[in-house]
Motif scaffolding. Structure first.
Motif, PDB file in Angstrom:
ATOM      1  N   MET A   1       2.251  -0.309   5.910  1.00 53.56           N
ATOM      2  CA  MET A   1       0.817  -0.128   5.730  1.00 53.56           C
ATOM      3  C   MET A   1       0.189  -1.460   5.341  1.00 53.56           C
ATOM      4  SD  MET A   1       0.439   3.619   3.937  1.00 53.56           S
ATOM      5  CE  MET A   1       1.329   3.179   2.440  1.00 53.56           C
ATOM      6  N   ARG A   2      -1.090  -1.583   5.638  1.00 48.34           N
ATOM      7  CA  ARG A   2      -1.782  -2.854   5.434  1.00 48.34           C
ATOM      8  C   ARG A   2      -2.931  -2.666   4.463  1.00 48.34           C
ATOM      9  NH1 ARG A   2      -4.934  -5.585  10.396  1.00 48.34           N
ATOM     10  NH2 ARG A   2      -6.290  -3.821   9.909  1.00 48.34           N
ATOM     11  N   LEU A   3      -3.044  -3.600   3.502  1.00 44.72           N
ATOM     12  CA  LEU A   3      -4.124  -3.554   2.517  1.00 44.72           C
ATOM     13  C   LEU A   3      -5.052  -4.725   2.747  1.00 44.72           C
ATOM     14  CD1 LEU A   3      -5.093  -1.946  -0.040  1.00 44.72           C
ATOM     15  CD2 LEU A   3      -4.040  -3.801  -1.367  1.00 44.72           C
ATOM     16  N   LEU A   4      -6.306  -4.411   3.017  1.00 44.80           N
ATOM     17  CA  LEU A   4      -7.328  -5.420   3.211  1.00 44.80           C
ATOM     18  C   LEU A   4      -8.009  -5.662   1.869  1.00 44.80           C
ATOM     19  CD1 LEU A   4      -8.287  -6.817   5.838  1.00 44.80           C
ATOM     20  CD2 LEU A   4     -10.064  -5.055   6.026  1.00 44.80           C
ATOM     21  N   GLY A   5      -8.104  -6.925   1.447  1.00 49.83           N
ATOM     22  CA  GLY A   5      -8.703  -7.174   0.146  1.00 49.83           C
ATOM     23  C   GLY A   5      -8.860  -8.642  -0.161  1.00 49.83           C
ATOM     24  N   THR A   6      -9.230  -8.929  -1.401  1.00 45.96           N
ATOM     25  CA  THR A   6      -9.323 -10.300  -1.897  1.00 45.96           C
ATOM     26  C   THR A   6      -8.388 -10.437  -3.092  1.00 45.96           C
ATOM     27  OG1 THR A   6     -11.152  -9.795  -3.405  1.00 45.96           O
ATOM     28  CG2 THR A   6     -11.735 -10.484  -1.170  1.00 45.96           C
ATOM     29  N   SER A   7      -7.833 -11.621  -3.252  1.00 42.85           N
ATOM     30  CA  SER A   7      -6.834 -11.824  -4.303  1.00 42.85           C
ATOM     31  C   SER A   7      -7.427 -11.728  -5.705  1.00 42.85           C
ATOM     32  CB  SER A   7      -6.150 -13.184  -4.132  1.00 42.85           C
ATOM     33  OG  SER A   7      -7.085 -14.235  -4.296  1.00 42.85           O
ATOM     34  N   ALA A   8      -8.735 -11.988  -5.834  1.00 41.95           N
ATOM     35  CA  ALA A   8      -9.348 -11.985  -7.159  1.00 41.95           C
ATOM     36  C   ALA A   8      -9.876 -10.616  -7.577  1.00 41.95           C
ATOM     37  CB  ALA A   8     -10.492 -12.996  -7.210  1.00 41.95           C
ATOM     38  N   SER A   9      -9.987  -9.678  -6.650  1.00 40.24           N
ATOM     39  CA  SER A   9     -10.598  -8.388  -6.955  1.00 40.24           C
ATOM     40  C   SER A   9      -9.747  -7.554  -7.917  1.00 40.24           C
ATOM     41  CB  SER A   9     -10.800  -7.583  -5.667  1.00 40.24           C
ATOM     42  OG  SER A   9     -11.077  -6.229  -5.953  1.00 40.24           O
ATOM     43  N   PRO A  10     -10.346  -7.051  -8.996  1.00 40.57           N
ATOM     44  CA  PRO A  10      -9.583  -6.185  -9.903  1.00 40.57           C
ATOM     45  C   PRO A  10      -9.247  -4.838  -9.264  1.00 40.57           C
ATOM     46  CG  PRO A  10     -11.893  -6.225 -10.541  1.00 40.57           C
ATOM     47  CD  PRO A  10     -11.732  -7.253  -9.456  1.00 40.57           C
ATOM     48  N   PHE A  11     -10.068  -4.381  -8.338  1.00 42.09           N
ATOM     49  CA  PHE A  11      -9.804  -3.106  -7.675  1.00 42.09           C
ATOM     50  C   PHE A  11      -8.646  -3.239  -6.690  1.00 42.09           C
ATOM     51  CE2 PHE A  11     -14.233  -2.919  -9.076  1.00 42.09           C
ATOM     52  CZ  PHE A  11     -14.196  -1.754  -9.816  1.00 42.09           C
ATOM     53  N   VAL A  12      -8.593  -4.369  -5.999  1.00 39.00           N
ATOM     54  CA  VAL A  12      -7.458  -4.646  -5.116  1.00 39.00           C
ATOM     55  C   VAL A  12      -6.187  -4.796  -5.945  1.00 39.00           C
ATOM     56  CG1 VAL A  12      -6.478  -6.323  -3.497  1.00 39.00           C
ATOM     57  CG2 VAL A  12      -8.892  -5.685  -3.328  1.00 39.00           C
ATOM     58  N   ALA A  13      -6.278  -5.515  -7.059  1.00 37.79           N
ATOM     59  CA  ALA A  13      -5.108  -5.712  -7.914  1.00 37.79           C
ATOM     60  C   ALA A  13      -4.567  -4.387  -8.436  1.00 37.79           C
ATOM     61  CB  ALA A  13      -5.459  -6.638  -9.074  1.00 37.79           C
ATOM     62  N   LYS A  14      -5.467  -3.464  -8.787  1.00 37.95           N
ATOM     63  CA  LYS A  14      -5.025  -2.152  -9.265  1.00 37.95           C
ATOM     64  C   LYS A  14      -4.170  -1.465  -8.214  1.00 37.95           C
ATOM     65  CE  LYS A  14      -7.866   1.451  -9.418  1.00 37.95           C
ATOM     66  NZ  LYS A  14      -8.862   2.476  -9.849  1.00 37.95           N
ATOM     67  N   VAL A  15      -4.619  -1.503  -6.969  1.00 32.47           N
ATOM     68  CA  VAL A  15      -3.868  -0.872  -5.881  1.00 32.47           C
ATOM     69  C   VAL A  15      -2.534  -1.582  -5.656  1.00 32.47           C
ATOM     70  CG1 VAL A  15      -3.849  -0.470  -3.382  1.00 32.47           C
ATOM     71  CG2 VAL A  15      -5.887   0.070  -4.725  1.00 32.47           C
ATOM     72  N   ARG A  16      -2.545  -2.895  -5.669  1.00 28.81           N
ATOM     73  CA  ARG A  16      -1.301  -3.641  -5.429  1.00 28.81           C
ATOM     74  C   ARG A  16      -0.274  -3.375  -6.537  1.00 28.81           C
ATOM     75  NH1 ARG A  16      -2.670  -9.731  -3.683  1.00 28.81           N
ATOM     76  NH2 ARG A  16      -0.643  -9.569  -2.645  1.00 28.81           N
ATOM     77  N   MET A  17      -0.748  -3.282  -7.776  1.00 26.19           N
ATOM     78  CA  MET A  17       0.161  -2.942  -8.872  1.00 26.19           C
ATOM     79  C   MET A  17       0.708  -1.534  -8.712  1.00 26.19           C
ATOM     80  SD  MET A  17      -1.752  -4.532 -12.209  1.00 26.19           S
ATOM     81  CE  MET A  17      -2.359  -6.212 -12.183  1.00 26.19           C
ATOM     82  N   ALA A  18      -0.161  -0.618  -8.334  1.00 26.99           N
ATOM     83  CA  ALA A  18       0.270   0.766  -8.133  1.00 26.99           C
ATOM     84  C   ALA A  18       1.338   0.843  -7.057  1.00 26.99           C
ATOM     85  CB  ALA A  18      -0.925   1.632  -7.769  1.00 26.99           C
ATOM     86  N   ALA A  19       1.143   0.108  -5.976  1.00 26.48           N
ATOM     87  CA  ALA A  19       2.120   0.115  -4.885  1.00 26.48           C
ATOM     88  C   ALA A  19       3.470  -0.413  -5.353  1.00 26.48           C
ATOM     89  CB  ALA A  19       1.598  -0.710  -3.710  1.00 26.48           C
ATOM     90  N   VAL A  20       3.444  -1.489  -6.123  1.00 26.63           N
ATOM     91  CA  VAL A  20       4.704  -2.055  -6.640  1.00 26.63           C
ATOM     92  C   VAL A  20       5.413  -1.032  -7.527  1.00 26.63           C
ATOM     93  CG1 VAL A  20       5.703  -3.821  -8.136  1.00 26.63           C
ATOM     94  CG2 VAL A  20       3.951  -4.451  -6.469  1.00 26.63           C
ATOM     95  N   LEU A  21       4.676  -0.401  -8.438  1.00 27.17           N
ATOM     96  CA  LEU A  21       5.289   0.570  -9.340  1.00 27.17           C
ATOM     97  C   LEU A  21       5.818   1.790  -8.591  1.00 27.17           C
ATOM     98  CD1 LEU A  21       2.834   0.440 -12.384  1.00 27.17           C
ATOM     99  CD2 LEU A  21       5.136  -0.539 -12.232  1.00 27.17           C
ATOM    100  N   CYS A  22       5.186   2.120  -7.464  1.00 27.40           N
ATOM    101  CA  CYS A  22       5.636   3.262  -6.657  1.00 27.40           C
ATOM    102  C   CYS A  22       6.741   2.886  -5.677  1.00 27.40           C
ATOM    103  CB  CYS A  22       4.465   3.846  -5.870  1.00 27.40           C
ATOM    104  SG  CYS A  22       3.280   4.748  -6.872  1.00 27.40           S
ATOM    105  N   GLY A  23       7.035   1.587  -5.568  1.00 23.78           N
ATOM    106  CA  GLY A  23       8.054   1.156  -4.623  1.00 23.78           C
ATOM    107  C   GLY A  23       7.606   1.238  -3.175  1.00 23.78           C
ATOM    108  N   ILE A  24       6.295   1.077  -2.948  1.00 23.48           N
ATOM    109  CA  ILE A  24       5.735   1.158  -1.603  1.00 23.48           C
ATOM    110  C   ILE A  24       5.275  -0.234  -1.178  1.00 23.48           C
ATOM    111  CG2 ILE A  24       3.861   2.107  -0.189  1.00 23.48           C
ATOM    112  CD1 ILE A  24       3.941   4.579  -2.023  1.00 23.48           C
ATOM    113  N   GLU A  25       5.782  -0.697  -0.057  1.00 24.21           N
ATOM    114  CA  GLU A  25       5.453  -2.038   0.410  1.00 24.21           C
ATOM    115  C   GLU A  25       4.139  -2.023   1.182  1.00 24.21           C
ATOM    116  OE1 GLU A  25       7.412  -5.646   3.095  1.00 24.21           O
ATOM    117  OE2 GLU A  25       8.663  -3.992   2.389  1.00 24.21           O
ATOM    118  N   LEU A  26       3.246  -2.933   0.836  1.00 27.77           N
ATOM    119  CA  LEU A  26       1.973  -3.088   1.528  1.00 27.77           C
ATOM    120  C   LEU A  26       1.862  -4.516   2.048  1.00 27.77           C
ATOM    121  CD1 LEU A  26      -0.547  -1.376  -0.954  1.00 27.77           C
ATOM    122  CD2 LEU A  26       0.616  -0.340   1.011  1.00 27.77           C
TER     123      LEU A  26
END
Length: 199
Positions: free
Chosen positions: A1-26
């Motif tokens: 799956m692909r995540l469109l975002g910006t590296s500085a966004s706190p909302f994008v970071a929340k999703v990226r952290m969630a994916a890591v904790l869930c073991g889901i690669e984005l």
């Protein structure tokens, strides 16, 4: 799956952290939000990030919806299912997101509105919202479940972003939150790469 975002966004970071904790690669794909490209606008007509493109080509937004989807995919690793824990977790997440919303409005007012058109009283109201929200997070920090949840991601992303845009504010106004965030990243060094940062 692909995540469109910006590296500085706190909302994008929340999703990226969630994916890591869930073991889901984005796969992360950088997007410009100030002048949205056709790629971003076709994925989200609002021109906002994050946007998740699923393996079937469907687009999912916003961050709370994406996190809930990741949670379901992982067997509820991020969102507790008992009513009390669910309510506390999602309320904490909402408070962290509300602080982000208010601070982003303050930042945009200063960054994009000409100085002679800025509305000081409006900015002060947004900052007051953010500071009340930060105080609430400080007071309710002990309500968090022991296991990492979507609330952890929301708070860590908020503080990571505030470190970029409002340096020193968390330490001076919410020292417990500051200490919690430092301990969280120390315990989860794999998340350091996806917390808000300037590209």
């Amino acid at each position: 799956m692909r995540l469109l975002g910006t590296s500085a966004s706190p909302f994008v970071a929340k999703v990226r952290m969630a994916a890591v904790l869930c073991g889901i690669e984005l796969e992360f794909v950088s997007a410009e939000t100030m002048e949205p490209s056709d790629t971003l606008l076709s994925a989200n007509p609002l021109g906002k990030v994050p946007v998740l493109t699923t393996e079937t080509g469907d687009q999912v937004f916003d961050s709370s919806v994406i996190c809930e989807m990741l949670d379901r995919m992982s067997g509820n690793q991020l969102i507790p299912q008992t009513l009390d824990a669910f309510t506390r977790t999602r309320t904490f997440e909402a408070a962290a997101s509300g602080v982000k919303d208010a601070l982003i409005l303050c930042l945009y007012e200063e960054r994009f509105r000409p100085e002679d058109k800025r509305h000081a009283a409006w900015t002060e109201r947004q900052m007051a919202k953010a500071e009340r929200g930060l105080a609430w997070l400080e007071a309710h920090l002990d309500d968090l479940n022991e296991d990492p949840s979507v609330a952890y991601c929301a708070l860590a992303a908020l503080v990571g972003w505030m470190d970029l845009r409002f340096a020193g504010k968390v330490a001076s106004q919410a020292p417990k939150v500051r200490a919690w965030t430092d301990a969280f990243f120390a315990a989860h060094p794999e998340l350091a790469a996806v917390k808000p940062h300037l590209a």
